[in-house]
Design a protein around this motif. Structure first.
Motif, short mmCIF file in Angstrom:
data_model
loop_
_atom_site.label_atom_id
_atom_site.label_comp_id
_atom_site.label_asym_id
_atom_site.label_seq_id
_atom_site.Cartn_x
_atom_site.Cartn_y
_atom_site.Cartn_z
N GLY A 47 0.83 -1.21 0.00
CA GLY A 47 0.00 0.00 0.00
C GLY A 47 0.87 1.26 0.00
N VAL A 48 1.95 1.24 0.78
CA VAL A 48 2.82 2.42 0.84
C VAL A 48 3.51 2.63 -0.50
CG1 VAL A 48 4.85 3.41 1.97
CG2 VAL A 48 3.18 2.15 3.33
N VAL A 49 3.98 1.52 -1.12
CA VAL A 49 4.63 1.64 -2.44
C VAL A 49 3.65 2.23 -3.44
CG1 VAL A 49 5.63 0.35 -4.36
CG2 VAL A 49 6.28 -0.23 -2.02
N ALA A 50 2.41 1.72 -3.42
CA ALA A 50 1.40 2.23 -4.36
C ALA A 50 1.18 3.73 -4.16
CB ALA A 50 0.09 1.45 -4.20
N ASP A 51 1.17 4.15 -2.90
CA ASP A 51 0.97 5.57 -2.63
C ASP A 51 2.09 6.42 -3.23
OD1 ASP A 51 -1.35 5.31 -1.36
OD2 ASP A 51 -0.57 5.47 0.68
N HIS A 52 3.34 5.95 -3.07
CA HIS A 52 4.46 6.69 -3.66
C HIS A 52 4.30 6.73 -5.19
CE1 HIS A 52 6.85 7.45 -0.16
NE2 HIS A 52 6.93 6.17 0.19
N ALA A 53 3.94 5.59 -5.77
CA ALA A 53 3.87 5.51 -7.23
C ALA A 53 2.79 6.42 -7.78
CB ALA A 53 3.62 4.06 -7.65
N LYS A 54 1.70 6.55 -7.02
CA LYS A 54 0.60 7.40 -7.50
C LYS A 54 1.03 8.86 -7.58
CE LYS A 54 -2.94 4.29 -5.88
NZ LYS A 54 -3.56 3.93 -4.62
N LYS A 55 2.06 9.20 -6.80
CA LYS A 55 2.51 10.60 -6.83
C LYS A 55 3.42 10.87 -8.03
CE LYS A 55 2.26 10.91 -1.85
NZ LYS A 55 3.01 10.19 -0.83
N SER A 56 3.84 9.83 -8.71
CA SER A 56 4.78 10.01 -9.82
C SER A 56 4.03 10.42 -11.10
CB SER A 56 5.53 8.71 -10.07
OG SER A 56 6.13 8.74 -11.33
N GLY A 99 11.19 -11.80 -13.56
CA GLY A 99 10.49 -11.86 -14.83
C GLY A 99 9.03 -11.46 -14.71
N ARG A 100 8.55 -11.22 -13.49
CA ARG A 100 7.17 -10.76 -13.33
C ARG A 100 7.22 -9.25 -13.10
NH1 ARG A 100 7.26 -15.36 -9.86
NH2 ARG A 100 6.99 -14.18 -7.95
N GLN A 101 6.18 -8.61 -13.54
CA GLN A 101 6.21 -7.16 -13.44
C GLN A 101 4.86 -6.65 -12.96
OE1 GLN A 101 6.70 -4.81 -17.08
NE2 GLN A 101 8.68 -4.17 -16.26
N ALA A 102 4.87 -5.65 -12.12
CA ALA A 102 3.62 -5.09 -11.61
C ALA A 102 3.62 -3.59 -11.77
CB ALA A 102 3.47 -5.44 -10.13
N ASP A 103 2.42 -3.05 -11.99
CA ASP A 103 2.26 -1.60 -11.97
C ASP A 103 2.31 -1.18 -10.51
OD1 ASP A 103 1.21 0.98 -11.83
OD2 ASP A 103 0.02 0.69 -13.64
N ALA A 104 3.24 -0.30 -10.20
CA ALA A 104 3.45 0.05 -8.78
C ALA A 104 2.27 0.79 -8.18
CB ALA A 104 4.73 0.86 -8.63
N ARG A 105 1.36 1.31 -9.01
CA ARG A 105 0.19 1.99 -8.44
C ARG A 105 -0.80 1.01 -7.84
NH1 ARG A 105 -2.17 4.43 -13.42
NH2 ARG A 105 -1.33 2.45 -14.11
N SER A 106 -0.63 -0.26 -8.19
CA SER A 106 -1.61 -1.25 -7.76
C SER A 106 -1.06 -2.09 -6.61
CB SER A 106 -1.97 -2.15 -8.95
OG SER A 106 -2.61 -3.30 -8.47
N ALA A 107 -1.56 -1.85 -5.40
CA ALA A 107 -1.07 -2.61 -4.24
C ALA A 107 -1.35 -4.09 -4.44
CB ALA A 107 -1.76 -2.11 -2.98
N VAL A 108 -2.48 -4.38 -5.08
CA VAL A 108 -2.84 -5.79 -5.25
C VAL A 108 -1.85 -6.47 -6.19
CG1 VAL A 108 -4.64 -7.35 -6.00
CG2 VAL A 108 -5.22 -5.28 -4.78
N SER A 109 -1.53 -5.83 -7.31
CA SER A 109 -0.60 -6.49 -8.23
C SER A 109 0.79 -6.58 -7.61
CB SER A 109 -0.57 -5.80 -9.59
OG SER A 109 -0.18 -4.47 -9.46
N LEU A 110 1.14 -5.64 -6.75
CA LEU A 110 2.44 -5.74 -6.06
C LEU A 110 2.45 -6.96 -5.16
CD1 LEU A 110 2.94 -1.98 -5.16
CD2 LEU A 110 4.42 -3.32 -6.65
N MET A 111 1.35 -7.19 -4.46
CA MET A 111 1.31 -8.37 -3.58
C MET A 111 1.41 -9.66 -4.37
SD MET A 111 -1.24 -7.80 -0.45
CE MET A 111 -2.67 -7.35 -1.35
N VAL A 112 0.77 -9.64 -5.55
CA VAL A 112 0.77 -10.85 -6.37
C VAL A 112 2.17 -11.17 -6.90
CG1 VAL A 112 -0.23 -11.89 -8.46
CG2 VAL A 112 -1.69 -10.71 -6.85
#
Ligand code: PEP
Ligand code: MG
Length: 892
Positions: A230-239, A249-262
């Motif tokens: 959640g904290v990472v997503a918050d930082h990313a949303k400010k970018s 090899g897996r990649q997530a959009d940092a704005r999405s806390a859920v995809s980061l967890m996955v």
């Protein structure tokens, strides 16, 4: 020649395999389907059989899997290399029609760090079908990998899908195994799976855009779970530019806390954080700085155990009313309780699956999200500001903060919107979108992340209730209720009348779940992961919980109830008595003075320490000033903080530990070099000697505190006398420069076996010793304190650790130096006789533990402590030491 024939292409030369790799692809750009050739020979297998839940569950997208016979991976179609993993085991390719695929060699091969993989292409290269991409060495890789299977995953599955997939079985190199076609051509694509790419395609910036790329090592012992995500997503949303986070090899959009967890990242995993341009640099740095910060592991988390938080299916047949039944689970919050059972059954919410007006449904969902966000924000506000919250309020606010970031998750919302556009109702769409991610999290095989699925269920339910215009009814509880449920959502917990809850028993959940943390912070005994039998217990039956032992006893004999009730009453009275006497000095029954002081990590802690009768501070973890920021605090800022804490302690001795950076405490802006084994590398005093200006600044700040002499300096991770002498010279130079006339007292932490074993040599030069049992246990037993799989065995009562403490105490005494303990072991009342018996005269504990430690010391007689401590050194393990202590001091 053979290869070119197999791939159906004209060779550029007879030595095609060596020379074709980066040649231009054949043909003009295509927008239609593209044939996919087998990139190597082997056996085509169903992707669902791949031994990795992320791939098998198609979390990253659909694809094909080949159990390889060959050792050279070839391009399956004409395309461009859009990404190369630094571990060389994964490669991203974009086909001429726009399809993005990730080709991944083997499972768990990221840990090889490129060993055994040889690239033939560079990022950005155009490759023709059949061009060799990577040669790998199966003999090197196989012993380290979970599987050699090669996967080819479509990462932009929202637009492109696999068609005409060949049946599982043998496949020759270059044989066509499927086609990549636009999704709208596909006949069987599920709207949901197509709409939820939880990892984003490996998008790359155009060549002229400067990509900002940093590597961060995860320091949280529980990996990238909900709160850090959640904290990472918050930082990313400010970018202003997109930020991606990649792992293996897996990649997530940092704005999405859920995809980061996955992503399923664990402690120690290296994440690549990338921004598509310089404008994202600040956010990337903030993320890297944050990820490198450990949470307060060890002191406030229950010990990790391997228990899954999977929901439990309800078995309808109830256990006979009144019949004695004993159940066992896992300790989530220790303590004993007696009460009456009440089952908490979550009502299923009913709603129509489809709706006629998508615009109205989208608006309804948006409104429900806004209302839910406002409700959670109000709950956080009710908990007060950080200073007022105290321990339990702080935990609850953190958890609610994570829920807010889920609500803002762009992927969840986009997935629900797509379902609404296809004719689904808002409640159906929201539920389905969240359910998909709950399933993915539970399928990752990671206990902590599976427990976080409950948080998703929580916001799922909150939003659904909003959509349906309902509010959760507040339960009416009788006194001493023991709640029995499958699982408990944090929001349900928040609505409970907690002073009526005697205990909690859950069929599912786990010891690190949020409900476990909340129960522990409120002192409510809780046992989790009991299994389906818990749900067969009927309401209104007598129950005893002994949560420390993870036991639940339904309908126990009345004499057991009486004796547990008596024990609870005695313990409460003892605690009250201990608190009342907390202010007084502390001596054993036979008059030996033992100082009981506090471990502090902030000014607020100093207040709590004073309220609990601390006689000073035995360990100020000065890292609190250095974490969660982008540069070190200057001398003035440090001086102000140290002075404020010393003043709050009203002149009591204050031992300030110099910065203990490195290993489990990462301070990113120090830019420590990447060590293979950080715990054995630059950490503690070694980091300070590597960056002496930070040390000098800190020493000056400490030397300025008034009244001079109240503060002492403690040095972490001292392994050699040479290190101590170097630091002592720095301290002396700064003291003289500041005009302080007498030396400041300087002590060393005993955290490394070498310091314990050579304490006698140190004792000639140091003023005092303080044993850090957390690290001493880690280094004595060679067990990483960050590794949750070893948490059960990382036992500070182990005789090997005790022998080192005994050696250190003996060495200290040779030159009349005092020795204390500031590791977690000093916070256990039962450890007091042991440590005192080994020669320790100062115990530095968490502020809340101080009254009980003092009360324990007052019950002891020195000769007994010495005899029992001596006997403990000869026992087999920590368990045996604990039972010896329990036999001698059952009341502790
Ligand atoms: C210890 O290692 O016991 C200690 C007190 O230091 P920390 O836990 O901060 O590493
Ligand atoms: Mg330590």
């Amino acid at each position: 020649m053979f290869l070119s024939r197999m791939f159906g292409r004209k060779p550029a030369a007879e030595t095609a395999e060596a020379t074709v790799p980066t040649g231009a692809p054949t043909g003009a750009p295509v927008s239609g389907p593209v044939d996919v050739a087998a990139p190597l020979a082997g056996r085509l297998i169903d992707i669902g059989e791949v031994p990795d839940p992320v791939f098998a569950g198609r979390v990253l997208g659909d694809g094909i899997a080949i159990d390889p016979d060959g050792a050279v991976l070839h391009a399956p179609f004409d395309g461009r290399v859009t990404g190369l993993h630094e571990g060389r085991h994964a490669i991203n390719l974009r086909a001429a029609n726009g399809t993005e695929v990730l080709i991944h060699i083997g499972i768990d091969t990221v840990g090889l760090h490129g060993h055994g993989f040889h690239l033939h292409v560079a990022e950005g290269a155009q490759v023709g079908r059949g061009a060799p991409l990577v040669t790998f060495e199966p003999d090197v890789i196989r012993p380290k990998a979970r599987s050699m299977v090669v996967l080819m995953i479509v990462t932009n599955g929202e637009s492109w899908s696999l068609r005409d997939l060949r049946e599982p079985g043998p496949v020759g190199i270059g044989e066509i195994c499927c086609r990549l076609a636009p999704v709208d051509e596909a006949t069987d694509a599920s709207p949901l799976s197509a709409s939820l790419p939880m990892t984003v395609p490996a998008t790359r910036a155009p060549a002229e855009t400067a990509i900002v790329r940093r590597i961060a090592e995860i320091r949280d012992p529980f990996g990238l779970h909900a709160r850090p995500a959640g904290v990472v997503a918050d930082h990313a949303k400010k970018s202003p530019v997109p930020i991606t986070v990649s792992l293996g090899g897996r990649q997530a959009d940092a704005r999405s806390a859920v995809s980061l967890m996955v992503l399923g990242a664990h402690c120690g995993d290296l994440l690549t954080i990338e921004a598509q341009g310089q404008d994202g640099a600040a956010a990337v740095d903030a993320i890297v700085a944050f990820l490198g910060t450990p949470t307060a592991a060890g002191e406030d988390r229950p010990a990790a155990e391997e228990h899954q938080a999977a929901p439990v299916a309800v078995n309808a047949s109830p256990l006979p009313f009144g019949e004695p039944v004993s159940l066992r689970g896992v300790t989530a919050a220790p303590g004993q309780a007696v009460g009456h059972t009440l089952r908490l059954v979550r009502e299923d919410l009913a709603f129509a699956a489809t709706a006629a007006d998508p615009a109205a449904e989208t608006a309804a969902l948006e409104q429900a999200l806004v209302a839910t966000r406002a409700r959670i924000a109000a709950l956080i506000a009710e908990l007060g500001d950080e200073g007022e919250r105290g321990r339990h309020g702080g935990k609850q606010a953190e958890i609610l903060g994570a829920h807010l970031s889920f609500l803002d998750d762009p992927f969840l919302k986009a997935a629900a919107d797509r379902l609404i556009a296809s004719g689904k109702s808002a409640p159906f769409a929201w539920k389905a979108a969240v359910d998909e991610q709950i399933t993915a999290l539970r399928g990752l095989g990671n206990r902590v992340l599976a427990e976080r699925a409950t948080d998703l269920e929580d916001i799922q339910r909150r939003v659904l209730l909003q959509l349906l215009g309902r509010t959760e009814e507040r339960l009416r509880l009788g006194d001493r209720t023991v709640l029995i449920a499958d699982d408990l959502l944090p929001s349900q917990f928040a609505e409970l009348e907690l002073d009526r809850v005697a205990g909690i028993c859950l069929a599912a959940s786990g010891p690190t779940s949020h409900v476990a943390i909340l129960a522990a912070s409120r002192g409510i005994p809780a046992v989790v992961a009991i299994g389906p039998d818990a749900l067969r217990v009927q309401d209104g039956q007598a129950v005893i919980i002994d949560a420390g032992k993870a036991d639940v006893w339904i309908n126990p004999p009345s004499d057991s109830i009486t004796s547990v009730e008596r024990a609870i009453t005695v313990r409460r009275a003892r605690l009250a008595e201990a608190r009342a006497a907390a202010g007084a000095d502390c001596r054993t029954t036979d008059g030996v003075r033992i100082e009981v002081v506090a471990n502090l990590g902030s000014l607020a802690d100093a207040g709590r320490a004073m309220a609990n009768g601390a006689e000073g501070c035995g360990l100020l973890r000065s890292e609190f000033l250095f974490l969660d920021r982008t540069e070190a605090p200057d001398e003035d800022e440090q001086y102000r903080e140290y002075q404020a804490i010393t003043t709050a302690l009203e002149g009591r001795p204050t031992i300030i530990r110099t910065l203990d950076a490195g290993a489990d405490k990462d301070v990113p802006y120090i830019h420590l070099p990447a060590d293979e084994n950080p715990a054995l590398g630059l950490r503690g005093i070694r980091t300070s000697l590597w960056q002496p200006e930070i040390l000098r600044t800190q020493v000056r700040a400490i030397l300025r505190v008034e009244p001079f002499g109240t503060c002492r300096i403690l040095l972490p991770m001292i392994a050699t006398l040479a290190d101590f002498r170097t630091v002592k010279t720095v301290i002396e130079a700064e003291r003289i420069a500041l005009g302080r006339e007498t030396p400041i007292e300087v002590g060393v932490m005993v955290e490394v076996p070498s310091a314990a074993l050579t304490a006698k040599r140190f004792a000639r030069e140091v003023d005092f010793f303080s044993v850090g049992t957390n690290d001493l246990t880690q280094y004595a037993l060679a067990m990483d304190r960050c590794n949750p799989r070893l948490a059960q065995q990382l036992d500070p009562f182990h005789p090997a650790v005790l022998r080192l403490i005994a050696d250190a105490a003996e060495g200290a005494a040779t030159h009349g130096r005092w020795i204390g303990v500031c590791g977690n072991l000093a916070s256990y009342p039962i450890a007091a006789p042991l440590l005192i018996g080994l020669g320790v005269t100062e115990l530095s504990a968490g502020p809340e533990a101080i009254p009980e430690i003092k009360a324990a010391v007052r019950k002891l007689i020195m000769p007994d402590c010495i005899a029992v401590a001596k006997a403990a050194l000869d026992l087999d393990d920590g368990e045996a030491v604990r039972s010896l202590l329990a036999t001698h001091w059952p009341e502790l």
